[in-house]
Design a protein around this motif. Structure first.
Motif, PDB file in Angstrom:
ATOM      1  N   ALA A  21      49.441  41.485  48.004  1.00 48.89           N
ATOM      2  CA  ALA A  21      48.378  42.074  47.166  1.00 48.89           C
ATOM      3  C   ALA A  21      47.620  43.151  47.943  1.00 48.89           C
ATOM      4  O   ALA A  21      47.753  43.295  49.156  1.00 48.89           O
ATOM      5  N   PHE A  22      46.777  43.863  47.232  1.00 48.11           N
ATOM      6  CA  PHE A  22      45.883  44.891  47.779  1.00 48.11           C
ATOM      7  C   PHE A  22      44.514  44.276  48.037  1.00 48.11           C
ATOM      8  O   PHE A  22      44.022  43.546  47.151  1.00 48.11           O
ATOM      9  N   LEU A 143      38.556  38.508  44.106  1.00 51.32           N
ATOM     10  CA  LEU A 143      39.856  38.046  44.613  1.00 51.32           C
ATOM     11  C   LEU A 143      39.947  36.526  44.708  1.00 51.32           C
ATOM     12  O   LEU A 143      41.027  35.951  44.571  1.00 51.32           O
ATOM     13  N   MET A 178      48.516  52.962  42.795  1.00 49.58           N
ATOM     14  CA  MET A 178      48.337  52.058  41.644  1.00 49.58           C
ATOM     15  C   MET A 178      47.785  52.832  40.447  1.00 49.58           C
ATOM     16  O   MET A 178      48.162  52.562  39.305  1.00 49.58           O
ATOM     17  N   LEU A 207      40.543  38.894  37.373  1.00 48.18           N
ATOM     18  CA  LEU A 207      41.063  40.270  37.406  1.00 48.18           C
ATOM     19  C   LEU A 207      42.245  40.462  36.452  1.00 48.18           C
ATOM     20  O   LEU A 207      42.458  41.561  35.937  1.00 48.18           O
ATOM     21  N   MET A 208      43.046  39.430  36.283  1.00 43.55           N
ATOM     22  CA  MET A 208      44.182  39.506  35.356  1.00 43.55           C
ATOM     23  C   MET A 208      43.956  38.453  34.267  1.00 43.55           C
ATOM     24  O   MET A 208      43.573  37.322  34.563  1.00 43.55           O
ATOM     25  N   HIS A 232      42.394  34.869  41.747  1.00 41.25           N
ATOM     26  CA  HIS A 232      43.408  35.927  41.820  1.00 41.25           C
ATOM     27  C   HIS A 232      44.384  35.694  42.980  1.00 41.25           C
ATOM     28  O   HIS A 232      45.599  35.873  42.832  1.00 41.25           O
TER      29      HIS A 232
HETATM   30  C1  MLT Z   1      45.579  43.229  44.058  1.00 41.80           C
HETATM   31  O1  MLT Z   1      45.168  42.085  44.237  1.00 41.80           O
HETATM   32  O2  MLT Z   1      46.638  43.634  44.543  1.00 41.80           O
HETATM   33  C2  MLT Z   1      44.715  44.151  43.251  1.00 41.80           C
HETATM   34  O3  MLT Z   1      43.765  43.417  42.531  1.00 41.80           O
HETATM   35  C3  MLT Z   1      45.571  44.951  42.324  1.00 41.80           C
HETATM   36  C4  MLT Z   1      44.795  45.940  41.529  1.00 41.80           C
HETATM   37  O4  MLT Z   1      43.801  46.498  42.041  1.00 41.80           O
HETATM   38  O5  MLT Z   1      45.198  46.212  40.377  1.00 41.80           O
END
Ligand code: MLT
Length: 260
Positions: A21-22, A143, A178, A207-208, A232
């Motif tokens: 992840a980022f 996160l 992204m 986040l999702m 997340h």
């Molecule tokens: C991640 O966890 O990689 C990020 O939340 C991805 C995103 O910023 O879309």
């Protein structure tokens, strides 16, 4: 593209490729890897993260580098990614569908960013490029899920440490990449029927959404695997549960097809 790959010298069987992840790096998979004894695992650092240098822009150029690594080492792979790693896994599936023995999409989505989110990413990239530091620390609450924030100070401290040391050039590369990614829903729908697939979501992921996960699961013909009490970063917060789901995915790749 020279990317940093963490893998055993000899891969015994189809590998499981894990994409992070980022704005983390492949260390985020440590707990999952510990629980996946016997599975040949390849971890890859995205450009600007871990030991990977920043090179070309775009998740697609990184995906092509992953494709080259898999071709060179194994021919096919189960490719799994969390969040940004999931975006990359879908770009790998688009670039080289024949290489995908199975796919794992964790805490991610197939759709592109709405305009406002894209602008926010570009603003963060510009701020970091202009010398602002510490911007990633503000991501902590998004996160890590509420249960972890309340009861697991060790996990929170680990994630905070990663965010504090998130590399500036990696942040800039990832946010611009992204922001430019297209909707890859059609890529998932075009994968072969019955392809071993996993769609996983922490129940506390803010986040999702459930709808993001349900749409990917429906395109792949599977259900959504839910990790209760995880946010997340489910793989960091609940590595044992995530490892169990990935092992199940991996075993479906090697199992004979059920009788018709
Ligand atoms: C991640 O966890 O990689 C990020 O939340 C991805 C995103 O910023 O879309």
């Amino acid at each position: 593209m020279a990317i940093s790959v963490h893998a055993p010298a000899v891969l015994d069987g189809v590998p499981l490729v894990l994409l992070h992840a980022f704005p983390l790096d492949s260390r985020m998979w440590d707990g999952v890897v510990e629980a996946l004894v016997g599975v040949p695992i390849v971890r890859v650092d995205a450009p600007g993260f871990g030991d990977s240098p920043v090179t070309g822009p775009g998740l697609e150029s990184f995906a092509l580098a992953v494709v080259e690594e898999v071709r060179a080492r194994a021919g096919r792979a189960v490719v799994a990614g969390l969040s940004m790693g999931g975006y990359v896994a879908m770009a790998v599936a688009e670039a080289a569908p024949e290489l995908i023995a199975g796919i794992g999409l964790l805490s991610t989505k197939a759709t592109a960013d709405p305009d406002a989110a894209r602008e926010k990413r570009l603003a963060m990239a510009a701020a970091v490029e202009a010398g602002e530091r510490g911007v990633a620390v503000g991501m902590l609450e998004g996160l890590v899920g509420e249960s972890t924030r309340t009861a697991r100070p060790d996990v929170v401290a680990r994630v905070r440490g990663w965010l504090e040391s998130a590399p500036a050039d990696g942040i800039v590369w990832a946010q611009r990449s992204m922001a430019a990614r297209p909707d890859r829903s059609a890529v998932l729908a075009s994968l072969p029927d019955g392809l071993p697939s996993l769609v996983l979501r922490g129940t506390e992921d803010t986040l999702m959404s459930d709808a993001d996960a349900a749409a990917m699961a429906s395109a792949l013909g599977v259900g959504v695997t839910k990790v209760v009490g995880a946010g997340h970063l489910a793989a960091v917060e609940r590595p044992a549960e995530v490892a169990t789901a990935l092992r199940d995915l991996y075993e479906r790749v090697s199992a004979p097809a059920p009788p018709r």
